[in-house]
Design an enzyme around this catalytic site. Structure first.
Site, PDB file in Angstrom:
ATOM      1  N   ASP A   1      -1.401   2.468   5.381  1.00  0.00           N
ATOM      2  CA  ASP A   1      -2.658   2.272   6.103  1.00  0.00           C
ATOM      3  C   ASP A   1      -3.877   2.184   5.199  1.00  0.00           C
ATOM      4  OD1 ASP A   1      -2.799   4.884   5.260  1.00  0.00           O
ATOM      5  OD2 ASP A   1      -2.762   5.774   7.272  1.00  0.00           O
TER       6      ASP A   1
ATOM      7  N   ASP B   1      -2.558   1.422  -0.564  1.00  0.00           N
ATOM      8  CA  ASP B   1      -1.167   1.135  -0.180  1.00  0.00           C
ATOM      9  C   ASP B   1      -0.821  -0.336  -0.340  1.00  0.00           C
ATOM     10  OD1 ASP B   1      -0.427   3.739   0.532  1.00  0.00           O
ATOM     11  OD2 ASP B   1      -1.269   3.532   2.541  1.00  0.00           O
TER      12      ASP B   1
ATOM     13  N   ASP C   1       4.857   6.670   6.377  1.00  0.00           N
ATOM     14  CA  ASP C   1       3.820   7.701   6.279  1.00  0.00           C
ATOM     15  C   ASP C   1       4.101   8.778   7.317  1.00  0.00           C
ATOM     16  OD1 ASP C   1       2.432   6.376   4.284  1.00  0.00           O
ATOM     17  OD2 ASP C   1       1.249   5.209   5.709  1.00  0.00           O
TER      18      ASP C   1
END
Length: 1041
Positions: free
Chosen positions: A765, A769, A459
């Site tokens: 997070d 996901d 990310d």
């Protein structure tokens, strides 16, 4: 004294007769030490009641001394007496009802108890302010209702591991041999001299068993501690009207808990207020469909369930063992010591080597028995040990015991049970160190798998960046606002911005006291926007709370990338819809916009392109662009029903804020280190393509010429989504940045990379996901911003959300694999040398030069102590020079390792055979000293070779040695114990004392292994494994001519 109620001091312990007749009324605190002690929960409940009663006291009070006790003379407030006596309302039956209320989801029972409000009142809590934060009240509630913990099955104690070690078949055989040797020895030589041999074997067995048990027990305790850490979830509660982050174990009945997407419901409770709440109860009920929760039809929230959508507040009604989750968890024995893939491979290797050792031991046994019964063996005086018809049965049995013990000991030495132990030690040490490096391992196999990773999909926000958002730019329509926004924007536009910021947020603004600083809670993005609205726009959050009522909320998720709210102005009942989210997505919903004077203008094609250019320009400066839009709607005349579906069309564009989130200073170096190690880094983000490119270039993921369209390194998720499967597989390796991606895009990329043969590590997070984290070979969740759903789906939790920690985990993964290889090389060298020397000596001389006790000591050095020494190396940057192992079927024992161990084992065998057959004549010593020289030289060879094993390819075996104190401590300890075995424990170890010259010869011979290793490491080896050549040769022989 006036007719006012008085509350007795907590120090009072009774009342005199004169006091009993006074006008004053005293509220006693139950004394558990009295003649009729109350139950502990009644005592605790009274404390809670008394605390709340004292909060209701009038501002003025006088202390009255009367009859030997003190009282507070107070002015009562309405409801005081009922507050003091509330503990009489909640009887035992009510407390039991609270336990089953949520479990059974009984609406009728809830209604009879006064509904949710009635439960909150009985629990002396408050839907808005929660309970009081004083330790005394929290402790009293724990005393009354219990703590939020569950009874775990008892952990395995030391005795369990001791018993497991004693049940090993070879250990049992050795114990039997030791007992027989002890009996025959005492019978032949008397108790004074005859107990040495048998007792020595027993002591050696005892040491091996105890050390094995201690090691396994310590690792078990460490895994248990890590399990506690991983289950210690942080929960947000409201106490004293303010949010507090506390441990899940500190939740008490009456607490008001804030629930957000991806969070875990920490205890059983009831819905207080919230919007669009859906929970996943599959862990409790097995049902995969989400359950809608509201205040009327289903206000029940089960402990252990996950929040799938929306947000809410709940009041806790039952904790710990009073919940279904607590009962279920107490019955589960969590065992983190699952067998990892590497342990499985080592178990196969152990089995294979064990079979070879068994065969060697059998040949040794046959050879020694044959030579004994044919009269080929002689005792110390040169006489034949066995003469048919003359040798006593006791002597024969004693010799038989020693022969069997020697054969069994060879099996003990041959079986490298230290290999699985080395993996356990390495993983335990790595997990402990990784915790210090901000990485919590939830799954053991992830440690070693991470070392093979070829791709890291990461990310952006908080991982590559600092996650310290600040609003640096604001555009209202097409106008950039550079001066004080509240001074140049029209009042009606300011009011709309206030609404859009204050009501369409998952954050909050509060003050501890009226004079204290304003504080902000929520995600970094929410906090930055709230801070900007308060400081730049002059927003007053209290005023917004009073003037507007929330009717419906559409919570933010990573698919829609926006959140919305429907609010009502309490002054005129007008309804307003507000949306906030990704700038280009919000812009697509709008047909008009506000200028800074407050006028509404139409968005034509030209205007839309202008605003898009503004968004792109902000994004190119690495700003996250968040846009606001608004629409006022009218309720149909005469209708009380409000349509809770938020309008998504014909909205009016308000403005855009640009949030700056700086890159972490260490990220560029970490990315460069990954590239050097052959690991590709891909950034998958929800931000737009321009922001993503700017951040990727700043981090070093994209090169300076990233704008080159032909390379197609940066794409949007929708583009990847529209590729065919063949095109995805063809292009997935060259894609370095995916912007505006959805969780499905991330999942598909992981699948494609795995299909191409990559070992994939993924960071995540959010709740959405979870599929990608589970699909990846190693799932890395974020400890700060990560939801509980993401953490439970991951293998490792990155506690500081830092990409640099991800790279550290990669280093540790490679270190685990490298440490195991070091130990395998070290142990196999000992195995090969010990087996060969004993086999040759037994077949030629009819006896083994190394006794059972000596072989047990060597086994101890190479197993437990060797594993400790070589498993405690810290990772270095040198590990990041080699390419990753990946999914290749490369054998654990590489060509380099075969080269090293073959030469070292051959050297040791040659030296020991020379000493065995020529030692007496070379050194002019007797058989006892010769055998001691063999034993001493062999042990010293292993100590010197331990240094060689530290570096498989590096010629400098001393590099970084001072940084590993454990290694040095073990080497020194082994040397001291070896000196003691030779010089002071001669009867125990079957040794004879050596002089300085003999010690010097042993050390010099052993030290030759260092220059030998330096020379051997200069010999090149082929890259392909040796078994590949053997396989080809076998095929060549099978191929017909």
């Amino acid at each position: 004294m006036s007719n006012k109620p008085c509350l007795r001091s907590f120090h009072s312990r009774g009342r005199s007769g004169s006091d009993a007749g006074s006008d004053a009324v005293a509220a006693d605190v139950p004394d558990p030490s009295g003649e009729k002690p109350r139950k502990r929960w009644r005592f605790a409940y009274s404390v809670i009641s008394s605390i709340h009663a004292m909060r209701c006291l009038a501002k003025e009070a006088k202390i009255v001394v009367k009859g030997g006790h003190s009282a507070l003379d107070i002015d009562p407030e309405p409801g005081y007496q009922s507050l003091v006596n509330q503990h009489h309302q909640l009887i035992d039956e009510d407390k039991e009802i609270l336990k089953v209320l949520v479990k059974e989801k009984n609406l009728g029972l809830l209604s009879r108890l006064g509904g949710v409000e009635g439960i909150v009142d009985k629990l002396q809590s408050n839907a808005d302010r929660g309970i009081r934060a004083e330790n005394q009240e929290v402790s009293a509630r724990k005393e009354l209702y219990g703590s939020n913990t569950y009874n775990k099955p008892p952990a395995k104690g030391f005795v369990h591991f001791l018993w497991t070690a004693l049940k090993d078949a070879t250990i049992i055989v050795l114990i039997v041999c030791a007992v027989l040797s002890l009996g025959f020895g005492i019978k032949e030589d008397g108790i004074k001299e005859g107990w040495y041999n048998g007792a020595s074997i027993l002591v050696a067995v005892f040491l091996v068993v105890v050390i094995s048990a201690v090691t396994n027990f310590r690792q078990s305790k460490q895994f248990e501690e890590l399990s506690k850490i991983s289950s210690n979830i942080q929960v947000e509660v409201v106490r004293d009207g303010r949010p507090h982050n506390i441990s899940i174990f500190d939740i008490v009945v009456g607490d008001v808990v804030i629930l957000k997407i991806g969070g875990q419901i920490p205890a059983d409770g009831l819905f207080l207020k919230g919007y669009s709440l859906q929970v996943d109860e599959s862990s409790m009920t097995g049902e995969s469909e989400y359950v809608d929760v509201d205040k009327t039809t289903n206000p029940f929230l089960l402990s252990g369930a996950k929040v799938a959508n929306g947000y809410a507040r709940m009041v806790v009604t039952a904790v710990g063992m009073d919940t279904a989750w607590g009962e279920m968890m107490s019955a589960i024995n969590l065992d983190l010591k699952e067998e990892t893939p590497l342990q499985t491979r080592l178990n196969h290797l152990t089995s294979s080597i064990g079979k070879i050792g068994l065969a060697v031991a059998f040949f040794v046994l046959v050879a020694m028995l044959t030579r004994y019964f044919t009269g080929s063996t002689k005792d110390e005086n040169g006489r034949r040990e066995f003469v048919a018809g003359q040798t006593k049965l006791g002597d024969v049995m004693n010799s038989m015991v020693h022969i069997v013990a020697a054969a069994v000991t060879i099996i003990v030495v041959a079986i490298p049970e230290g290999l699985p132990l080395a993996v356990t030690l390495t993983l335990a040490y790595s997990m402990k160190r990784m915790m210090r490096d901000q990485a919590l391992v939830r799954k053991l196999s992830a440690c070693e798998t991470m070392g093979s990773a070829t791709v890291i999909c990461t990310d952006k926000t908080g991982t590559l960046t600092l996650n310290l958002m600040t609003v640096t730019t604001f555009w209202l329509g097409k106008d950039r606002i550079q001066s004080k926004a509240s001074e140049v924007i029209a009042p009606n536009i300011l009011e709309l911005l206030y609404q859009g910021v204050a009501k369409n947020t998952a954050g909050s603004v509060y003050k501890d006291t009226p004079a204290s600083e304003t504080k902000f809670t929520g995600s970094p993005t929410e906090k930055a926007i709230l801070l900007w609205a308060v400081q730049e726009l002059g927003m007053e959050i209290e005023k917004m709370e009073q003037e507007y009522e929330i009717l419906h909320v559409e919570t933010f998720n990573s698919v829609k990338k926006r959140s919305g709210v429907l609010i009502k102005d309490v002054k005129d009942d007008t309804l307003h819809v507000h949306w906030k989210g990704a700038a280009e997505i919000i812009l697509a919903m709008c047909t008009s916009y506000y200028d800074k004077s407050g006028m509404i203008k139409v968005i034509d094609d030209g205007t839309r392109e202008e605003i898009k250019k503004i968004i792109e320009g902000m994004a190119a400066k690495a700003l996250r662009c968040i846009a606001f839009t608004h629409k006022q709607i009218t309720k149909p005349a005469g209708s009380e029903q409000i349509n809770v579906t938020l309008d998504e069309d014909d909205l009016t564009f308000l403005g855009i804020v640009g949030l700056k989130d700086p890159c972490r200073p260490e990220v560029k170096q970490a990315v460069a280190l990954c590239k050097k190690a052959g690991v590709h880094v891909k950034m998958i983000t929800g931000d737009n393509i321009f922001t993503a490119k700017a951040i990727a270039a700043e981090c070093g993921i994209l090169e300076a010429n990233h704008s080159n369209a032909n390379r197609r390194e940066a794409i949007e998720g929708v583009e990847f989504r529209n590729y065919s499967q063949e095109e995805r597989l063809r292009r997935v390796n060259e894609i370095l940045v995916m912007a505006r991606s959805s969780p499905i895009d991330k999942l598909e990329m992981v699948k494609c990379l795995k299909q191409k043969g990559d070992v994939v590590a993924v960071t995540g997070d959010g709740t959405n996901d979870a599929p990608a984290l589970k699909e990846a070979d190693v799932g890395l969740s974020m400890g700060i911003q990560g939801t509980e759903v993401a953490k439970e789906s991951s293998d490792i939790v990155i506690l500081d959300d830092n990409f640099n920690t991800v790279v550290t985990v990669l280093k540790w993964g490679r270190c685990v694999y490298n440490s195991i290889q070091k130990f395998v090389q070290f142990q196999l060298t000992v195995n090969v040398a010990a087996l060969v020397i004993n086999l040759i000596a037994a077949c030629t001389a009819g006896e083994v030069p190394l006794t059972a006790i000596q072989l047990m000591w060597i086994n101890l050095i190479m197993d437990s102590l060797g594993a400790l020494a070589l498993a405690t190396e810290r990772p270095t940057d040198e590990l990041m020079v080699k390419p990753p192992v990946g999914r290749s079927t490369e054998p654990l024992i590489t060509n380099v390792m075969w080269r090293n161990l073959t030469f070292q084992a051959f050297f040791q065998v040659i030296i020991l055979l020379i000493l065995n057959f020529k030692g007496k004549s070379l050194f002019h010593v007797n058989t006892g000293v010769k055998n001691t020289l063999i034993f001493n030289t062999f042990v010293l060879c292993q100590i010197f070779n331990e240094f060689n094993a530290r570096r498989l390819e590096d010629k400098n075996v001393f590099k970084g040695i001072l940084g590993n104190r454990m290694f040095l401590w073990i080497v020194v300890t082994t040397l001291i114990l070896q000196v003691a075995m030779v010089e002071f424990l001669s009867k125990f170890a079957n040794t004879e004392r050596l002089n300085l010259w003999q010690w010097g010869v042993s050390i010099i011979i052993a030290a030759v292994s260092w220059p030998l290793a330096w020379i051997v490491k200069s010999i090149p080896v082929p890259e392909q494994p040796y078994k590949t050549y053997l396989y080809r040769r076998c095929k060549w022989f099978k191929t017909p001519s």
